[in-house]
Structure formats: C-alpha cells, structure tokens
Design a protein around this motif. Structure first.
Motif, PDB file in Angstrom:
ATOM      1  N   ARG A 189       8.481 -38.141   6.685  1.00 48.47           N
ATOM      2  CA  ARG A 189       8.072 -39.484   7.065  1.00 48.47           C
ATOM      3  C   ARG A 189       8.530 -39.826   8.482  1.00 48.47           C
ATOM      4  NH1 ARG A 189       6.187 -38.849   2.662  1.00 48.47           N
ATOM      5  NH2 ARG A 189       6.047 -40.320   0.920  1.00 48.47           N
ATOM      6  N   PHE A 190       7.856 -40.813   9.070  1.00 50.14           N
ATOM      7  CA  PHE A 190       8.381 -41.507  10.230  1.00 50.14           C
ATOM      8  C   PHE A 190       9.364 -42.544   9.693  1.00 50.14           C
ATOM      9  CE2 PHE A 190       3.882 -40.526  11.447  1.00 50.14           C
ATOM     10  CZ  PHE A 190       4.185 -39.479  12.306  1.00 50.14           C
ATOM     11  N   VAL A 191      10.446 -42.793  10.414  1.00 55.12           N
ATOM     12  CA  VAL A 191      11.522 -43.614   9.852  1.00 55.12           C
ATOM     13  C   VAL A 191      11.970 -44.693  10.842  1.00 55.12           C
ATOM     14  CG1 VAL A 191      13.822 -43.605   8.819  1.00 55.12           C
ATOM     15  CG2 VAL A 191      12.323 -41.623   8.518  1.00 55.12           C
ATOM     16  N   ASP A 192      12.144 -45.908  10.314  1.00 55.26           N
ATOM     17  CA  ASP A 192      12.798 -47.002  11.031  1.00 55.26           C
ATOM     18  C   ASP A 192      13.968 -47.480  10.185  1.00 55.26           C
ATOM     19  OD1 ASP A 192      11.033 -47.183  13.287  1.00 55.26           O
ATOM     20  OD2 ASP A 192       9.537 -48.102  11.974  1.00 55.26           O
ATOM     21  N   PHE A 193      14.816 -48.301  10.782  1.00 60.63           N
ATOM     22  CA  PHE A 193      15.971 -48.835  10.054  1.00 60.63           C
ATOM     23  C   PHE A 193      16.148 -50.301  10.424  1.00 60.63           C
ATOM     24  CE2 PHE A 193      20.631 -49.513   9.619  1.00 60.63           C
ATOM     25  CZ  PHE A 193      20.726 -49.279   8.258  1.00 60.63           C
ATOM     26  N   GLU A 194      16.083 -51.163   9.404  1.00 60.04           N
ATOM     27  CA  GLU A 194      16.234 -52.599   9.628  1.00 60.04           C
ATOM     28  C   GLU A 194      16.969 -53.232   8.455  1.00 60.04           C
ATOM     29  OE1 GLU A 194      12.484 -54.479  10.246  1.00 60.04           O
ATOM     30  OE2 GLU A 194      11.941 -53.242  11.988  1.00 60.04           O
ATOM     31  N   GLU A 195      17.948 -54.068   8.771  1.00 62.57           N
ATOM     32  CA  GLU A 195      18.664 -54.871   7.774  1.00 62.57           C
ATOM     33  C   GLU A 195      19.179 -54.024   6.611  1.00 62.57           C
ATOM     34  OE1 GLU A 195      16.016 -57.976   6.654  1.00 62.57           O
ATOM     35  OE2 GLU A 195      16.150 -59.001   8.587  1.00 62.57           O
ATOM     36  N   GLY A 196      19.797 -52.899   6.945  1.00 62.09           N
ATOM     37  CA  GLY A 196      20.415 -52.070   5.920  1.00 62.09           C
ATOM     38  C   GLY A 196      19.444 -51.256   5.084  1.00 62.09           C
ATOM     39  N   ARG A 197      18.188 -51.168   5.519  1.00 63.78           N
ATOM     40  CA  ARG A 197      17.203 -50.403   4.757  1.00 63.78           C
ATOM     41  C   ARG A 197      16.454 -49.441   5.676  1.00 63.78           C
ATOM     42  NH1 ARG A 197      13.730 -54.758   1.472  1.00 63.78           N
ATOM     43  NH2 ARG A 197      13.441 -55.470   3.628  1.00 63.78           N
ATOM     44  N   GLN A 210       7.580 -47.085   2.104  1.00 64.90           N
ATOM     45  CA  GLN A 210       8.688 -47.108   1.156  1.00 64.90           C
ATOM     46  C   GLN A 210       9.947 -47.637   1.832  1.00 64.90           C
ATOM     47  OE1 GLN A 210       7.471 -42.825   0.049  1.00 64.90           O
ATOM     48  NE2 GLN A 210       8.799 -43.439  -1.647  1.00 64.90           N
ATOM     49  N   LEU A 211      10.726 -48.423   1.084  1.00 65.98           N
ATOM     50  CA  LEU A 211      11.996 -48.960   1.570  1.00 65.98           C
ATOM     51  C   LEU A 211      13.124 -48.314   0.799  1.00 65.98           C
ATOM     52  CD1 LEU A 211      11.079 -52.767   1.787  1.00 65.98           C
ATOM     53  CD2 LEU A 211      10.940 -51.036   3.596  1.00 65.98           C
ATOM     54  N   MET A 212      14.173 -47.930   1.498  1.00 64.07           N
ATOM     55  CA  MET A 212      15.304 -47.274   0.857  1.00 64.07           C
ATOM     56  C   MET A 212      16.602 -47.902   1.362  1.00 64.07           C
ATOM     57  SD  MET A 212      15.938 -43.174   0.488  1.00 64.07           S
ATOM     58  CE  MET A 212      16.403 -42.908   2.199  1.00 64.07           C
ATOM     59  N   SER A 213      17.378 -48.456   0.450  1.00 67.35           N
ATOM     60  CA  SER A 213      18.628 -49.112   0.816  1.00 67.35           C
ATOM     61  C   SER A 213      19.686 -48.088   1.195  1.00 67.35           C
ATOM     62  CB  SER A 213      19.142 -49.979  -0.342  1.00 67.35           C
ATOM     63  OG  SER A 213      18.231 -51.026  -0.626  1.00 67.35           O
ATOM     64  N   VAL A 214      20.505 -48.452   2.175  1.00 67.91           N
ATOM     65  CA  VAL A 214      21.611 -47.609   2.625  1.00 67.91           C
ATOM     66  C   VAL A 214      22.906 -48.341   2.318  1.00 67.91           C
ATOM     67  CG1 VAL A 214      22.714 -46.540   4.632  1.00 67.91           C
ATOM     68  CG2 VAL A 214      20.221 -46.551   4.429  1.00 67.91           C
ATOM     69  N   GLY A 215      23.829 -47.678   1.637  1.00 66.26           N
ATOM     70  CA  GLY A 215      25.080 -48.289   1.235  1.00 66.26           C
ATOM     71  C   GLY A 215      25.927 -48.722   2.410  1.00 66.26           C
ATOM     72  N   ALA A 216      26.867 -49.636   2.136  1.00 66.61           N
ATOM     73  CA  ALA A 216      27.718 -50.195   3.185  1.00 66.61           C
ATOM     74  C   ALA A 216      28.538 -49.127   3.889  1.00 66.61           C
ATOM     75  CB  ALA A 216      28.642 -51.249   2.586  1.00 66.61           C
ATOM     76  N   GLU A 217      28.914 -48.067   3.175  1.00 72.32           N
ATOM     77  CA  GLU A 217      29.723 -46.998   3.771  1.00 72.32           C
ATOM     78  C   GLU A 217      28.881 -45.789   4.144  1.00 72.32           C
ATOM     79  OE1 GLU A 217      32.926 -46.092   1.171  1.00 72.32           O
ATOM     80  OE2 GLU A 217      33.785 -48.112   1.241  1.00 72.32           O
TER      81      GLU A 217
END
Length: 235
Positions: A189-197, A210-217
């Motif tokens: 995929r092409f990927v961006d990152f916004e607001e922890g996702r 598709q949106l994928m959450s990224v953990g705080a750590e």
C-alpha cells in the motif's frame, strides 16, 4: 555473520517448526535434556544458549549450521565486473515480516538482480531491523494484487528493502509503495500517518482505504516491513 546472528537464526528456525506443529517446547526439552524453563526462556529471547547448548539443539533437530545460514546476497557473478548480479531470495509474506534472515528452508525461489540497482537504494532503517537481511522478495498473490490493480498483478515479484521503514517520501512528490504488516497479512500500500493512525491507500479506486491504529509506544516503522524498491512482472 557472527555468533549472535547464528544464535538468532536457530531460535527463529525452532519457532518456525513450532508454528508448523512439528515441534513443541516440551519435546525439544526432552530431546536436549534441558529444563523446559530453560528452553522456554531461549525461545522467548530471555536467555542465550552456550556453544555446547547450541550443539545439543542442532543435534536434536538434525540441523547443521549450513542449513541455518542465510542466502548469500554477495554471491554475484564474480566474472562479470561490468554488471555484477546479486541473488535475492523470494520468501513467503510471513518470512518477509518475521524472519531476520532468509534460511535455506524459507527460500521458495531466487532471482538475480543487478547489484547496482540494490546498492543505489537509500536506507532509513528502524533500529530494530538494522541487523536484518536487507533485501527479500515476495511473489504477489491475487489478494495482495486486487487492491493495487492495474499497478500490480498476481505473480509480480516485489523486492522489499527492509532497511527503509520510514514514512519520509523516497522521492519528492511521488507516493512510496510499502509492504505493511497488518495483523497476520502483508499488504502492499501507499501509506500516510495522521492522528495516531496509519492510512493504507490502495491504487485501485474500487478498493477501500484502510485505517490502522498505532499504539502509544509504537511507531509506523514498527509496521512497515520495507519499501518496495523493484517490481518484476511476468509476461
């Protein structure tokens, strides 16, 4: 290759056998006469084995050092100085995501790539992956291709630069194609990152974002397997 890398290759091979159901930690402990806790700590990277311990595990599993060694990426055509070639192993998506090195048992096929095409790639590695074998390839399956049609077709070989785990654009004003770990799947995929996702963007307009959450750590680089640096399509 050093002792630490060999130690890790053995651990990964044992975990692969356990995942396939052909080995258990209990069985390995019985074979090697080690305490089960000792084997468990080794498999979970909580302790290392001595040289004698490595020999006992290798003997118990009928393994040799040669079987653990990664494919030699420097085994190009020494007689062709003008355009040397390097061998890139084609592995499963799972091996590309999880294995630090391509072992003989994980290689599905190999391909020859111009050494200069590989060496010219800039790297931005996740420190956790710095010791990993840099270039591996996967053969794109129908499910992976569906989101990227017509850019990718089923059967395309995608070479991954696993030392480029950054979302910094590789080329200005051009989207970068990544291999991304999403659960147990490897998505292209092409990927961006916004607001922890992480925002995973397909090429096909018929396929949803598709949106994928990224953990705080965590960081996006923990999920980026590598940048797709070469595509080879079958005619």
């Amino acid at each position: 290759m050093n002792f630490q890398h060999l130690h890790e290759l053995l651990r990964l091979e044992l975990l692969r056998r356990i995942d396939q159901g052909i080995l258990t930690g209990t069985k390995l402990a019985q074979q090697t006469k080690f305490q089960q806790a000792h084997i468990s700590n080794f498999l979970n990277k909580k302790r290392s084995l001595s040289l004698e311990g490595l020999d006992r595990v290798l003997a118990a599993q009928n393994l040799t050092v040669d079987q653990l060694l990664p494919v030699d990426l420097n085994a190009g055509d020494a007689g062709n100085d003008a355009d040397p070639m390097e061998t890139v192993p084609v592995v499963s998506s799972r091996a590309a995501m999880e294995s630090a090195f391509a072992t003989a048992s994980s290689v599905i096929e190999t391909m020859q790539v111009s050494a200069s095409r590989l060496q010219d790639n800039r790297s931005r590695p996740n420190p956790k992956r710095l010791h990993w074998q840099r270039f591996l390839a996967i053969r794109v399956d129908a499910q992976q291709a569906s989101a990227m049609e017509p850019m990718l077709g089923a059967g395309t070989i995608a070479v991954l630069d696993r030392h480029y785990n950054s979302l910094a654009p590789y080329r200005a004003h051009q989207p970068t194609l990544y291999g991304v770990r999403c659960g147990a799947a490897l998505l292209l995929r092409f990927v961006d990152f916004e607001e922890g996702r992480m925002i995973l963007r397909p090429y096909s307009r018929a396929f949803p974002i598709q949106l994928m959450s990224v953990g705080a750590e965590e960081s996006p680089s923990d999920y980026i397997v590598g940048r797709v640096c070469i595509l080879l399509s079958e005619l």
